[in-house]
Enzyme design. Structure first.
Site, PDB file in Angstrom:
ATOM      1  N   TYR A 153       0.809  -1.228   0.000  1.00  0.00           N
ATOM      2  CA  TYR A 153       0.000   0.000   0.000  1.00  0.00           C
ATOM      3  C   TYR A 153       0.838   1.271   0.000  1.00  0.00           C
ATOM      4  O   TYR A 153       0.286   2.371   0.032  1.00  0.00           O
ATOM      5  CB  TYR A 153      -0.974  -0.010   1.183  1.00  0.00           C
ATOM      6  CG  TYR A 153      -2.094  -1.006   1.004  1.00  0.00           C
ATOM      7  CD1 TYR A 153      -1.838  -2.373   1.067  1.00  0.00           C
ATOM      8  CD2 TYR A 153      -3.393  -0.600   0.771  1.00  0.00           C
ATOM      9  CE1 TYR A 153      -2.847  -3.301   0.901  1.00  0.00           C
ATOM     10  CE2 TYR A 153      -4.417  -1.520   0.600  1.00  0.00           C
ATOM     11  CZ  TYR A 153      -4.136  -2.873   0.674  1.00  0.00           C
ATOM     12  OH  TYR A 153      -5.146  -3.785   0.509  1.00  0.00           O
ATOM     13  N   LYS A 203       4.046 -15.015   4.826  1.00  0.00           N
ATOM     14  CA  LYS A 203       4.413 -15.951   3.743  1.00  0.00           C
ATOM     15  C   LYS A 203       5.942 -15.976   3.695  1.00  0.00           C
ATOM     16  O   LYS A 203       6.555 -15.796   2.642  1.00  0.00           O
ATOM     17  CB  LYS A 203       3.789 -15.441   2.422  1.00  0.00           C
ATOM     18  CG  LYS A 203       3.943 -16.367   1.229  1.00  0.00           C
ATOM     19  CD  LYS A 203       2.939 -17.490   1.181  1.00  0.00           C
ATOM     20  CE  LYS A 203       3.213 -18.418   0.019  1.00  0.00           C
ATOM     21  NZ  LYS A 203       2.321 -19.598   0.014  1.00  0.00           N
ATOM     22  N   ASP A 242      -1.808 -18.615   3.137  1.00  0.00           N
ATOM     23  CA  ASP A 242      -2.770 -19.430   2.375  1.00  0.00           C
ATOM     24  C   ASP A 242      -3.396 -20.509   3.258  1.00  0.00           C
ATOM     25  O   ASP A 242      -4.609 -20.733   3.241  1.00  0.00           O
ATOM     26  CB  ASP A 242      -2.158 -20.016   1.085  1.00  0.00           C
ATOM     27  CG  ASP A 242      -0.732 -20.494   1.248  1.00  0.00           C
ATOM     28  OD1 ASP A 242      -0.136 -20.232   2.308  1.00  0.00           O
ATOM     29  OD2 ASP A 242      -0.212 -21.137   0.324  1.00  0.00           O
ATOM     30  N   ASP A 266      -6.220  -7.304   4.812  1.00  0.00           N
ATOM     31  CA  ASP A 266      -7.392  -6.880   4.055  1.00  0.00           C
ATOM     32  C   ASP A 266      -8.149  -8.099   3.525  1.00  0.00           C
ATOM     33  O   ASP A 266      -9.361  -8.235   3.696  1.00  0.00           O
ATOM     34  CB  ASP A 266      -6.912  -5.986   2.894  1.00  0.00           C
ATOM     35  CG  ASP A 266      -8.057  -5.277   2.202  1.00  0.00           C
ATOM     36  OD1 ASP A 266      -9.175  -5.265   2.754  1.00  0.00           O
ATOM     37  OD2 ASP A 266      -7.832  -4.729   1.103  1.00  0.00           O
ATOM     38  N   ASP A 270     -12.073  -9.829   4.788  1.00  0.00           N
ATOM     39  CA  ASP A 270     -13.243 -10.056   3.931  1.00  0.00           C
ATOM     40  C   ASP A 270     -13.633 -11.538   3.974  1.00  0.00           C
ATOM     41  O   ASP A 270     -14.821 -11.886   3.997  1.00  0.00           O
ATOM     42  CB  ASP A 270     -12.969  -9.643   2.476  1.00  0.00           C
ATOM     43  CG  ASP A 270     -13.218  -8.151   2.234  1.00  0.00           C
ATOM     44  OD1 ASP A 270     -12.984  -7.358   3.171  1.00  0.00           O
ATOM     45  OD2 ASP A 270     -13.639  -7.770   1.124  1.00  0.00           O
TER      46      ASP A 270
END
Ligand code: NAI
Ligand code: MG
Length: 370
Positions: A153, A203, A242, A266, A270
């Protein structure tokens, strides 16, 4: 700092930095509905604050401009006047912006800019399911603590012509400073929850430099100078992003506080919202050391904008979360209980939750119960 994410977690606010309840005679709240359904749900959040009446200091609202629609009209998505006015407020409520998927010359998301401008370094997103029987433990009761200022970002992207055509590159920034403060925020939140568990999402098996730094830095938080054993009761674990999504869907109850770099946070929130029935239920606050801004997790939802069917509960809960952050825990609880009651009752709900009611009807139902 605070925070309480869920009634049933028994989490209570404990202001430790700068934002403790002050004896205020007024509470100045900026409203930035911005685009799309933001304009339909922010009035609901305002009404919930007003419904608390004399339980809060006198409320002073100021309407401020931001958003893509403003950009198309006025050439700016975040006027300087908005930023200046925000600095005069105690807190803010932000709706949502419509950021086009294709690059538009001169446009940049105002919410991303605001988070940086006001150093709102943590986006705290409690995700809680409401059981039919209030004495039952919720299936999902977790908090995503998302780093809010860096990762991809920072938006340092370049496009070049390479040997085989166009090449696009982005810089991903992870710093020890930002990872430390988000790690501390996650620990503070975990400390106030019964399970006291923090899972670092990363990750670093692939991105060993950037995610490696995030992982190591957050892991080191409990042993930092000055922490003096404060976080010793917290169990710190980790999960590769993941498989974290996989486990989130299979066994959401294993997660308590999930701390993640910006983009993973983010996406995870969701995904977690789907587990509790709708994006229209999940609130957040953008928090720094001196300012707090409530914001529903959802976007501007152009598919339903203007139809008066947007679920207002995420915004109403964001107003409550903002109050909690400011030290008004009891008042926040009145709003949160009212929202839980409306969900549990199940007769006045918007279509995303299988109901037939309008935004205003759901809002009125909450207000009756505050
Ligand atoms: P979205 O969150 O706006 O909508 C995703 C889906 O959830 C849609 O089907 C929508 O109708 C539904 N939904 C969202 N909020 C709801 C509510 N309160 N009640 C009922 N249904 C609801 O995400 P989408 O469609 O990917 O993005 C739309 C726009 O919003 C884009 O321009 C995007 O950039 C922007 N956005 C802005 C955010 C922000 O301001 N922080 C966050 C996410 C997206
Ligand atoms: Mg999002």
């Amino acid at each position: 700092m605070f925070i309480r994410s869920a009634l049933r977690s028994g989490l209570r606010r404990n202001a430790t930095r700068g934002m403790a309840t002050q004896a205020r005679s007024t509470l100045k709240v900026a409203l930035l509905p911005a685009d799309g359904i933001g304009r339909e749900v922010i009035p609901a959040a305002r009404a919930a604050l007003e419904a608390l009446g004399s339980d809060l200091p006198r409320l002073e609202f100021v309407d401020l401009l931001a958003g893509f629609e403003l950009f198309t009209r006025a050439g700016t998505a975040l006027p300087e006047a908005t930023i200046e006015a925000l600095r005069e407020q105690d807190c803010a409520l932000f709706g949502a912006v419509s950021s086009p998927s294709k690059s538009v010359f001169g446009y940049s998301s105002p919410i991303v800019a605001l988070r940086k401008e006001l150093d709102l370094y943590a986006n705290i997103r409690p995700v809680l399911s409401v059981s039919k029987d209030p004495s039952q433990k919720p299936d999902v009761d977790l908090v995503v603590v998302r780093e809010n200022t860096e990762c991809l970002y920072v938006k340092q992207e370049v496009s070049e012509i390479g040997e085989h055509g166009r090449v696009a590159k982005a810089t991903r920034l992870i710093t020890e400073r930002a990872s430390t403060r988000i790690g501390k925020m996650a620990c503070e939140i975990a400390l106030q929850r019964p399970r006291k568990r923090v899972t670092i999402i990363h990750k670093s098996n692939v991105l060993s430099v950037t995610d490696g730094l995030f992982r190591e830095t957050v892991r080191r938080v409990p042993s930092l100078p000055g922490v003096n054993g404060k976080y010793d009761s917290i169990q710190i674990g980790e999960q590769i992003v993941d498989s974290a999504v996989y486990r989130l869907f299979r066994e959401p109850h294993i997660f308590d506080v999930m701390v993640a770099p910006n983009l993973y946070g983010d996406i995870l929130s969701d995904a977690a919202a789907a587990l509790v029935g709708s994006l229209g239920l999940v609130p957040s606050v953008n928090a720094g050391d001196t300012f707090v801004m409530g914001e529903p997790v959802h976007g501007s939802a152009p598919d339903i904008a203007g139809k008066s069917i947007a679920n207002p509960l995420a915004s109403i809960r964001s107003a409550a979360l903002m109050l909690r952050h400011l030290g008004y825990g009891k008042q926040a609880e009145r709003i949160e209980n009212a929202v839980d009651d409306v969900i549990r009752d199940g007769t006045v709900l918007t279509p995303d939750l299988g109901g037939k009611s309008k935004t205003e009807e759901v809002t009125a139902e909450v207000l009756k119960r505050v």
